[in-house]
Structure formats: structure tokens, C-alpha cells
Design an enzyme around this catalytic site. Structure first.
Site, mmCIF file in Angstrom:
data_model
loop_
_atom_site.group_PDB
_atom_site.id
_atom_site.type_symbol
_atom_site.label_atom_id
_atom_site.label_comp_id
_atom_site.label_asym_id
_atom_site.label_seq_id
_atom_site.Cartn_x
_atom_site.Cartn_y
_atom_site.Cartn_z
ATOM 1 N N ASN A 1 -4.996 1.953 -13.464
ATOM 2 C CA ASN A 1 -3.991 1.082 -12.852
ATOM 3 C C ASN A 1 -2.641 1.778 -12.921
ATOM 4 O OD1 ASN A 1 -2.814 -1.402 -11.850
ATOM 5 N ND2 ASN A 1 -2.112 -1.804 -13.942
ATOM 6 N N GLU B 1 -7.495 -6.379 -22.129
ATOM 7 C CA GLU B 1 -6.172 -6.839 -22.558
ATOM 8 C C GLU B 1 -5.159 -6.420 -21.496
ATOM 9 O OE1 GLU B 1 -3.708 -6.634 -26.666
ATOM 10 O OE2 GLU B 1 -5.531 -5.456 -26.569
ATOM 11 N N LEU B 2 -4.472 -7.374 -20.896
ATOM 12 C CA LEU B 2 -3.625 -7.100 -19.736
ATOM 13 C C LEU B 2 -2.579 -6.010 -20.012
ATOM 14 C CD1 LEU B 2 -2.829 -8.011 -16.815
ATOM 15 C CD2 LEU B 2 -1.105 -9.455 -17.900
ATOM 16 N N ASP B 3 -2.599 -4.960 -19.202
ATOM 17 C CA ASP B 3 -1.605 -3.882 -19.251
ATOM 18 C C ASP B 3 -1.528 -3.191 -20.614
ATOM 19 O OD1 ASP B 3 -0.984 -4.354 -16.570
ATOM 20 O OD2 ASP B 3 0.605 -5.785 -17.054
ATOM 21 N N GLY C 1 0.783 -1.230 0.000
ATOM 22 C CA GLY C 1 0.000 0.000 0.000
ATOM 23 C C GLY C 1 0.811 1.273 0.000
ATOM 24 N N SER C 2 2.047 1.231 -0.507
ATOM 25 C CA SER C 2 2.834 2.467 -0.500
ATOM 26 C C SER C 2 2.279 3.490 -1.500
ATOM 27 C CB SER C 2 4.312 2.189 -0.765
ATOM 28 O OG SER C 2 4.538 1.860 -2.113
ATOM 29 N N THR D 1 -8.237 -2.235 -19.540
ATOM 30 C CA THR D 1 -9.119 -2.871 -20.508
ATOM 31 C C THR D 1 -8.940 -4.381 -20.336
ATOM 32 O OG1 THR D 1 -7.393 -2.879 -22.200
ATOM 33 C CG2 THR D 1 -8.875 -0.969 -22.160
ATOM 34 N N ARG E 1 -13.873 -17.239 -10.474
ATOM 35 C CA ARG E 1 -13.374 -15.879 -10.638
ATOM 36 C C ARG E 1 -14.511 -14.874 -10.865
ATOM 37 N NH1 ARG E 1 -8.484 -13.716 -11.962
ATOM 38 N NH2 ARG E 1 -7.506 -15.742 -12.098
ATOM 39 N N HIS F 1 1.342 0.678 -13.266
ATOM 40 C CA HIS F 1 2.150 -0.485 -13.629
ATOM 41 C C HIS F 1 3.626 -0.094 -13.601
ATOM 42 C CE1 HIS F 1 3.128 -4.296 -15.540
ATOM 43 N NE2 HIS F 1 3.984 -3.612 -16.283
HETATM 44 C C1 GAR Z 1 3.752 -1.152 -7.331
HETATM 45 O O1 GAR Z 1 5.072 -1.147 -7.797
HETATM 46 C C2 GAR Z 1 2.787 -1.250 -8.482
HETATM 47 O O2 GAR Z 1 3.212 -0.564 -9.630
HETATM 48 C C3 GAR Z 1 2.789 -2.732 -8.734
HETATM 49 O O3 GAR Z 1 2.781 -3.310 -7.445
HETATM 50 C C4 GAR Z 1 3.457 -2.446 -6.535
HETATM 51 C C5 GAR Z 1 2.554 -2.201 -5.359
HETATM 52 O O4 GAR Z 1 3.230 -1.508 -4.353
HETATM 53 N N1 GAR Z 1 1.648 -3.137 -9.489
HETATM 54 C C6 GAR Z 1 1.668 -4.119 -10.382
HETATM 55 O O5 GAR Z 1 2.651 -4.789 -10.617
HETATM 56 C C7 GAR Z 1 0.354 -4.352 -11.097
HETATM 57 N N2 GAR Z 1 0.451 -5.463 -11.984
HETATM 58 P P1 GAR Z 1 2.419 -0.811 -3.178
HETATM 59 O O6 GAR Z 1 1.445 -1.843 -2.617
HETATM 60 O O7 GAR Z 1 3.471 -0.456 -2.174
HETATM 61 O O8 GAR Z 1 1.689 0.388 -3.740
#
Ligand code: GAR
Length: 206
Positions: A103, A139-141, A12-13, A137, A61, A105
Site C-alpha cells: 500500500n 492492523e490498519l496502516d 489513479g495518479s 497487515t 464485507r 499511504h
Molecule cells: C494517494 O495520496 C494515496 O496515498 C492515498 O490516496 C491517494 C490516491 O491518489 N491513499 C490512501 O489514503 C490510503 N489510505 P491517486 O488515486 O491519484 O493515486
């Protein structure tokens, strides 16, 4: 004030960065599929309602996604924000939130979708890396890109040092994008591209 729901899986940063930015919006709920996600405690410290929709409780799911959707919609958000949400969502879910689901990424998409982005960036020998905020969407990422933050890759980098550099960029990029959203400084156009109203390239935090 506009309302957002934030979905997390762990640390959760990014959620913390959003809260600390004190954006002119209301984080109306933080929802996780994991009861032990550290970010839930953070949300509680900020007095934000939390929900856990445990994936294990659902055989299918689609049932999980339906329960998640119900929980989210109970908070009537204008936007749903995936901040380290590590589950793939069904097309039905994604369609329901079309144009309302963002999102973050940890790569410069379309490079390195999926997992282990920093390791793969190092293996490819790229000179620049970073993070992307994009619409989700089915389509992933691959959804419309809202903004990207670029960081250099140094010769001495390992996965941990590069991940830390990208993460601190994430912590700037996501609040920046959401503040600009509140200020209507960018729009998702019908052609599927995001257009920023200023042409300053300020959306790129390089
Ligand atoms: C972050 O780096 C985010 O970009 C990544 O997970 C981490 C979560 O960190 N997300 C993905 O890889 C999505 N596929 P956080 O919980 O400290 O925010």
C-alpha cells in the site's frame, strides 16, 4: 516478467506514475470497487484489462472481499498493489496476500494512519511529512515499511499545497520501490522488517 495487479478507488495518479515509469514488470489488471474511478479510463488507455467489483453488490464485507480476491487471483499476480484504494480489507483477505500486498499511504507512518493526513500534519505543526510504502497487515496502516519519501512542511502551507508536495513524492516513491522489487534489492524478512540489500539509504527519497 513479474505480474502485478493494481487496486484503485479514484483518480489513479499513482497508477499513472507506475505506468509512465515503464517498469520492467507487467501490470496485468487494474481493479476498482467504483465503476466511475477515473483511473480505470487511464488503464484502458494503456490497454490494461480492468474489472469493477462493486461494493454495493455485496451485503457483507467478507463477500465483497472474496469476490475481489477471486478477481485478483484470476490474473495470477506476484504482487498486489493498493494505489489509492480506500477500503479496509478483511483479515482473511489480508492473510491470503500476506507478504504480497503493498500500500502507499500519504504520511510518514507510524505518524498519521487513517484519513486526512495532511490536515492532521499541519495541525500538529510537524516540520517534515511524506509518504510510506508498506506491506498490508490486518492492523490498519501498521504493516512492515518498505520505503518512505520525506518532504518539508513550509510555513505558508495549506492542506492543498502540502498534499500536492506529498503526492509528487508518492509518484516517485512507488515506482522506485517496485523497480527495486523487480531487481530483488529489498526483501521482507521473517522478523517482519524489510531489509534493503544496499545500505545507501537510497530507499529514502528525501
Ligand atoms: C494517494 O495520496 C494515496 O496515498 C492515498 O490516496 C491517494 C490516491 O491518489 N491513499 C490512501 O489514503 C490510503 N489510505 P491517486 O488515486 O491519484 O493515486
Amino acid at each position: 516478467q513479474r505480474r502485478i495487479v493494481v487496486l484503485i478507488s479514484g483518480r489513479g495518479s499513482n497508477l499513472g506514475a507506475l505506468l509512465e515509469a515503464r517498469l520492467p514488470l507487467q501490470v496485468v489488471a487494474v481493479i476498482s470497487h467504483k465503476a466511475d474511478a477515473a483511473g480505470l479510463g487511464l488503464a484502458q488507455e494503456w490497454g490494461i484489462p480492468t474489472r469493477v467489483i462493486s461494493a454495493e453488490a455485496y451485503a457483507e464485507r467478507t463477500d465483497f472481499d472474496r469476490a475481489l480476491q477471486q478477481a485478483i487471483d484470476g490474473f495470477a499476480p506476484d504482487l498486489v498493489v493498493l494505489a489509492g484504494f480506500m477500503r479496509i480489507l478483511t483479515p482473511e483477505f489480508v492473510t491470503h496476500y500476506q507478504g504480497r500486498l503493498l500500500n502507499i499511504h500519504p504520511s510518514l507512518l507510524p505518524a498519521f494512519p487513517g484519513l486526512h493526513t495532511h490536515r492532521r500534519a499541519l495541525a500538529e505543526g510537524v516540520a517534515v511529512h511524506g509518504c510510506t510504502v508498506h506491506f498490508v497487515t490486518s492492523e490498519l496502516d501498521r504493516g512492515p515499511i518498505v520505503a518512505q519519501g520525506v518532504v518539508p512542511v513550509w510555513a505558508g502551507d495549506d492542506e492543498a499545497s502540502l498534499a500536492a508536495r506529498v503526492l509528487s513524492m508518492e509518484h516517485r516513491l512507488f515506482p522506485h520501490v517496485l523497480r527495486a522489487w523487480v531487481e530483488s534489492r529489498w526483501v521482507l524478512e521473517a522478523n517482519g522488517h524489510v531489509r534493503w540489500r544496499d545500505d545507501s539509504q537510497e530507499q529514502n527519497l528525501r
